[in-house]
Scaffold this motif. Structure first.
Motif, PDB file in Angstrom:
ATOM      1  N   SER A 172       0.853  -1.189   0.000  1.00 26.49           N
ATOM      2  CA  SER A 172       0.000   0.000   0.000  1.00 26.49           C
ATOM      3  C   SER A 172       0.883   1.232   0.000  1.00 26.49           C
ATOM      4  O   SER A 172       1.834   1.317   0.783  1.00 26.49           O
ATOM      5  CB  SER A 172      -0.913   0.015   1.232  1.00 26.49           C
ATOM      6  OG  SER A 172      -1.561   1.263   1.356  1.00 26.49           O
ATOM      7  N   ASN A 173       0.547   2.189  -0.853  1.00 24.73           N
ATOM      8  CA  ASN A 173       1.294   3.438  -0.871  1.00 24.73           C
ATOM      9  C   ASN A 173       1.110   4.239   0.417  1.00 24.73           C
ATOM     10  O   ASN A 173       1.851   5.188   0.677  1.00 24.73           O
ATOM     11  CB  ASN A 173       0.870   4.291  -2.065  1.00 24.73           C
ATOM     12  CG  ASN A 173       1.472   3.815  -3.372  1.00 24.73           C
ATOM     13  OD1 ASN A 173       2.172   2.811  -3.424  1.00 24.73           O
ATOM     14  ND2 ASN A 173       1.189   4.541  -4.446  1.00 24.73           N
ATOM     15  N   ALA A 174       0.111   3.858   1.217  1.00 27.79           N
ATOM     16  CA  ALA A 174      -0.105   4.528   2.497  1.00 27.79           C
ATOM     17  C   ALA A 174       0.850   4.043   3.575  1.00 27.79           C
ATOM     18  O   ALA A 174       0.909   4.640   4.652  1.00 27.79           O
ATOM     19  CB  ALA A 174      -1.542   4.324   2.967  1.00 27.79           C
ATOM     20  N   SER A 175       1.596   2.969   3.279  1.00 26.62           N
ATOM     21  CA  SER A 175       2.472   2.424   4.310  1.00 26.62           C
ATOM     22  C   SER A 175       3.745   1.819   3.719  1.00 26.62           C
ATOM     23  O   SER A 175       4.822   2.415   3.799  1.00 26.62           O
ATOM     24  CB  SER A 175       1.729   1.363   5.131  1.00 26.62           C
ATOM     25  OG  SER A 175       1.124   0.384   4.285  1.00 26.62           O
ATOM     26  N   CYS A 176       3.636   0.655   3.086  1.00 27.33           N
ATOM     27  CA  CYS A 176       4.823  -0.043   2.621  1.00 27.33           C
ATOM     28  C   CYS A 176       4.429  -1.257   1.788  1.00 27.33           C
ATOM     29  O   CYS A 176       3.247  -1.570   1.649  1.00 27.33           O
ATOM     30  CB  CYS A 176       5.673  -0.501   3.807  1.00 27.33           C
ATOM     31  SG  CYS A 176       4.803  -1.599   4.959  1.00 27.33           S
ATOM     32  N   ALA A 177       5.431  -1.931   1.245  1.00 26.48           N
ATOM     33  CA  ALA A 177       5.253  -3.212   0.565  1.00 26.48           C
ATOM     34  C   ALA A 177       6.063  -4.254   1.320  1.00 26.48           C
ATOM     35  O   ALA A 177       7.205  -3.993   1.716  1.00 26.48           O
ATOM     36  CB  ALA A 177       5.716  -3.127  -0.885  1.00 26.48           C
ATOM     37  N   VAL A 178       5.482  -5.444   1.515  1.00 28.14           N
ATOM     38  CA  VAL A 178       6.107  -6.487   2.320  1.00 28.14           C
ATOM     39  C   VAL A 178       5.986  -7.826   1.606  1.00 28.14           C
ATOM     40  O   VAL A 178       4.928  -8.160   1.064  1.00 28.14           O
ATOM     41  CB  VAL A 178       5.435  -6.604   3.707  1.00 28.14           C
ATOM     42  CG1 VAL A 178       6.111  -7.687   4.545  1.00 28.14           C
ATOM     43  CG2 VAL A 178       5.452  -5.273   4.442  1.00 28.14           C
ATOM     44  N   SER A 179       7.067  -8.615   1.612  1.00 28.15           N
ATOM     45  CA  SER A 179       7.028 -10.011   1.183  1.00 28.15           C
ATOM     46  C   SER A 179       7.667 -10.850   2.274  1.00 28.15           C
ATOM     47  O   SER A 179       8.718 -10.487   2.805  1.00 28.15           O
ATOM     48  CB  SER A 179       7.771 -10.224  -0.137  1.00 28.15           C
ATOM     49  OG  SER A 179       7.837 -11.610  -0.455  1.00 28.15           O
ATOM     50  N   ALA A 180       7.023 -11.974   2.605  1.00 23.87           N
ATOM     51  CA  ALA A 180       7.449 -12.780   3.741  1.00 23.87           C
ATOM     52  C   ALA A 180       7.936 -14.155   3.320  1.00 23.87           C
ATOM     53  O   ALA A 180       7.625 -14.653   2.238  1.00 23.87           O
ATOM     54  CB  ALA A 180       6.291 -12.927   4.727  1.00 23.87           C
ATOM     55  N   THR A 181       8.681 -14.780   4.211  1.00 25.68           N
ATOM     56  CA  THR A 181       9.107 -16.171   4.067  1.00 25.68           C
ATOM     57  C   THR A 181       9.237 -16.765   5.454  1.00 25.68           C
ATOM     58  O   THR A 181       9.816 -16.148   6.351  1.00 25.68           O
ATOM     59  CB  THR A 181      10.441 -16.293   3.314  1.00 25.68           C
ATOM     60  OG1 THR A 181      10.883 -17.658   3.351  1.00 25.68           O
ATOM     61  CG2 THR A 181      11.524 -15.412   3.906  1.00 25.68           C
ATOM     62  N   GLY A 182       8.676 -17.953   5.632  1.00 23.83           N
ATOM     63  CA  GLY A 182       8.778 -18.557   6.952  1.00 23.83           C
ATOM     64  C   GLY A 182       7.734 -19.620   7.187  1.00 23.83           C
ATOM     65  O   GLY A 182       7.169 -20.182   6.245  1.00 23.83           O
ATOM     66  N   SER A 183       7.465 -19.897   8.447  1.00 21.24           N
ATOM     67  CA  SER A 183       6.475 -20.909   8.814  1.00 21.24           C
ATOM     68  C   SER A 183       5.093 -20.332   8.558  1.00 21.24           C
ATOM     69  O   SER A 183       4.560 -19.567   9.354  1.00 21.24           O
ATOM     70  CB  SER A 183       6.658 -21.313  10.289  1.00 21.24           C
ATOM     71  OG  SER A 183       6.853 -20.184  11.120  1.00 21.24           O
TER      72      SER A 183
END
Length: 332
Positions: free
Chosen positions: A238-249
Motif C-alpha cells: 500500500s502506498n499509504a504504508s509499505c510493501a512487504v514479502s514474507a518467508t517462513g512458517s
C-alpha cells in the motif's frame, strides 16, 4: 509564498530467497558464491527496470521470473514435492497504488505462477484462483504452459524421500522430469521448511509493489497452502504504508497477518519501517513460536528486512546505492 520543491524521487528494490537454518558452516564456498551471484543477478534485473522508469509491478515480476527459473530456490523450477510426489506452486502480487491484488495456489502447469497471479489481478474480477481452475485460466490467457516434470529436480526428490521415510509415510512413484540434469546439483542448499522467494519495489513515481512465489513445504499433504499466496499474510503493498514479502512458517504468518500488521504499524502508529518489521518478526512472531523473515520498502524510500532465523537469502539496491547481498544473520 514560494512554492516548495517536491522531494527527489528514488527507486529501490529488495529480494529474498527464503529464510531458515542457513549458517556459515553449512555452505561450502562454491555454494555461497552461487547464491550471492544469483541474488545479485535478480536485484540487478529488477533495478534495471526501475532505473529506466519502469513500474514497481514490472520490477517485481521481472525479478521473480529469474527466481522461479533458478533451481537454487524453492519456487517454479526447483520447487519441493508434496507427499503425493507432485509440485504445487503458490504466488501472489499486490499493487500499492491501487490495492489491486492477485494470487494463485496449487498451480502445476504454469511456468511462472507470479505472472499468473498478476494476470488474475489484471484480467479477472477475482483475487485468488486455485488448482486446475487457475491453470485453465492461465492457458486461456496465453501464459506459457509446461509439463509438470519441468519443475522437478533430483535433489528435491531426495529431500522428499528422506522426509517420508522419517515420518513413516509411503513413497510415491517417481514422476517424469527427474532424468533431466539439475544445474543446481551440488550447489543448492536445503533451506529447510522456509523456502520462498519474494520481491518488493519502489518506483520513481512513488508507487510500491510486492510479490511472493513458492513451492511450499516438502511433503505437504491434503492440499496445504501457506502464507505466500494470501494477501495480508505473505504479501501486502500500500502506498499509504509499505510493501512487504514474507518467508517462513506459513501457518504462523497467516495467524498474525504478518505483512499487513507491519503495514498497519507504519500507517496507523507512525513507526519507522525497520521498527515495525522488528516488532512483528522479532517480538510477535517469535513469541508465538513461528520463524522466518520479511523484506519491506516504503514510498519514502525506507528499506527494511528482519528475520529470526540464522539466515535469509537477501539482496537490495537503490538509486545511487550499489547492489548488496546477504545470507547470514550477522551481515548488514
Amino acid at each position: 509564498m514560494t512554492k516548495q520543491a517536491e522531494p527527489a524521487r528514488k527507486w529501490a528494490i529488495l529480494v529474498h530467497g527464503g529464510a531458515g537454518t542457513i549458517e556459515r558452516n553449512q555452505l561450502r564456498p562454491e555454494q555461497e558464491a552461487a547464491y550471492r551471484a544469483a541474488l545479485s543477478k535478480v536485484v540487478e534485473a529488477g533495478a534495471a527496470v526501475l532505473d529506466r522508469g519502469g513500474s514497481a509491478l514490472d520490477a517485481v515480476e521481472a525479478a521473480i521470473h529469474l527466481l522461479e527459473d533458478d533451481p537454487l530456490f524453492n519456487s517454479g523450477r526447483g520447487a519441493v514435492f508434496t507427499a503425493e510426489g507432485r509440485i504445487e506452486l503458490d504466488a501472489s502480487i499486490m499493487d500499492g497504488a491501487s490495492l489491486a491484488a492477485g494470487a494463485v495456489a496449487g498451480v502445476t502447469r504454469t511456468r511462472s505462477p507470479l505472472t499468473l497471479a498478476r494476470t488474475v489481478m489484471e484480467k479477472s474480477p477475482h483475487v485468488m484462483m486455485v488448482g486446475a481452475g487457475a491453470d485453465a485460466f492461465s492457458a486461456s490467457q496465453g501464459l506459457e504452459q509446461v509439463d509438470p516434470g519441468y519443475f522437478a529436480t533430483q535433489r528435491r526428490w531426495r529431500s522428499l524421500e528422506n522426509f517420508l521415510k522419517a515420518h513413516d509415510l509411503p513413497i510415491p512413484a517417481k514422476p517424469p522430469g527427474l532424468e533431466q540434469p539439475d544445474p543446481a546439483n551440488g550447489l543448492a542448499h536445503d533451506e529447510g521448511k522456509h523456502g520462498t522467494v519474494g520481491v518488493v519495489a519502489l518506483d520513481l513515481k512513488g508507487d510500491v509493489a510486492a510479490g511472493t512465489s513458492t513451492g511450499g513445504t516438502t511433503g505437504k499433504q491434503w492440499g496445504r497452502v501457506g502464507d505466500s499466496p494470501i494477501i495480508g499474510a505473505g504479501t501486502y503493498a500500500s502506498n499509504a504504508s509499505c510493501a512487504v514479502s514474507a518467508t517462513g512458517s506459513g501457518e504462523y504468518f497467516i495467524r498474525l497477518t504478518v505483512a499487513r500488521d507491519i503495514a498497519a504499524l507504519v500507517e496507523l502508529k507512525g513507526m519507522s519501517l525497520q521498527a515495525a518489521a522488528d516488532e512483528v518478526i522479532q517480538n510477535k512472531l517469535t513469541a508465538l513460536g513461528g520463524d522466518g523473515g520479511i523484506i519491506a520498502v516504503a514510498p519514502d524510500g525506507q528499506l527494511a528486512w528482519s528475520f529470526n532465523t540464522s539466515g535469509m537469502y537477501r539482496g537490495r539496491a537503490a538509486l545511487g546505492e550499489p547492489v548488496s547481498v546477504g545470507i547470514y544473520k550477522d551481515e548488514p
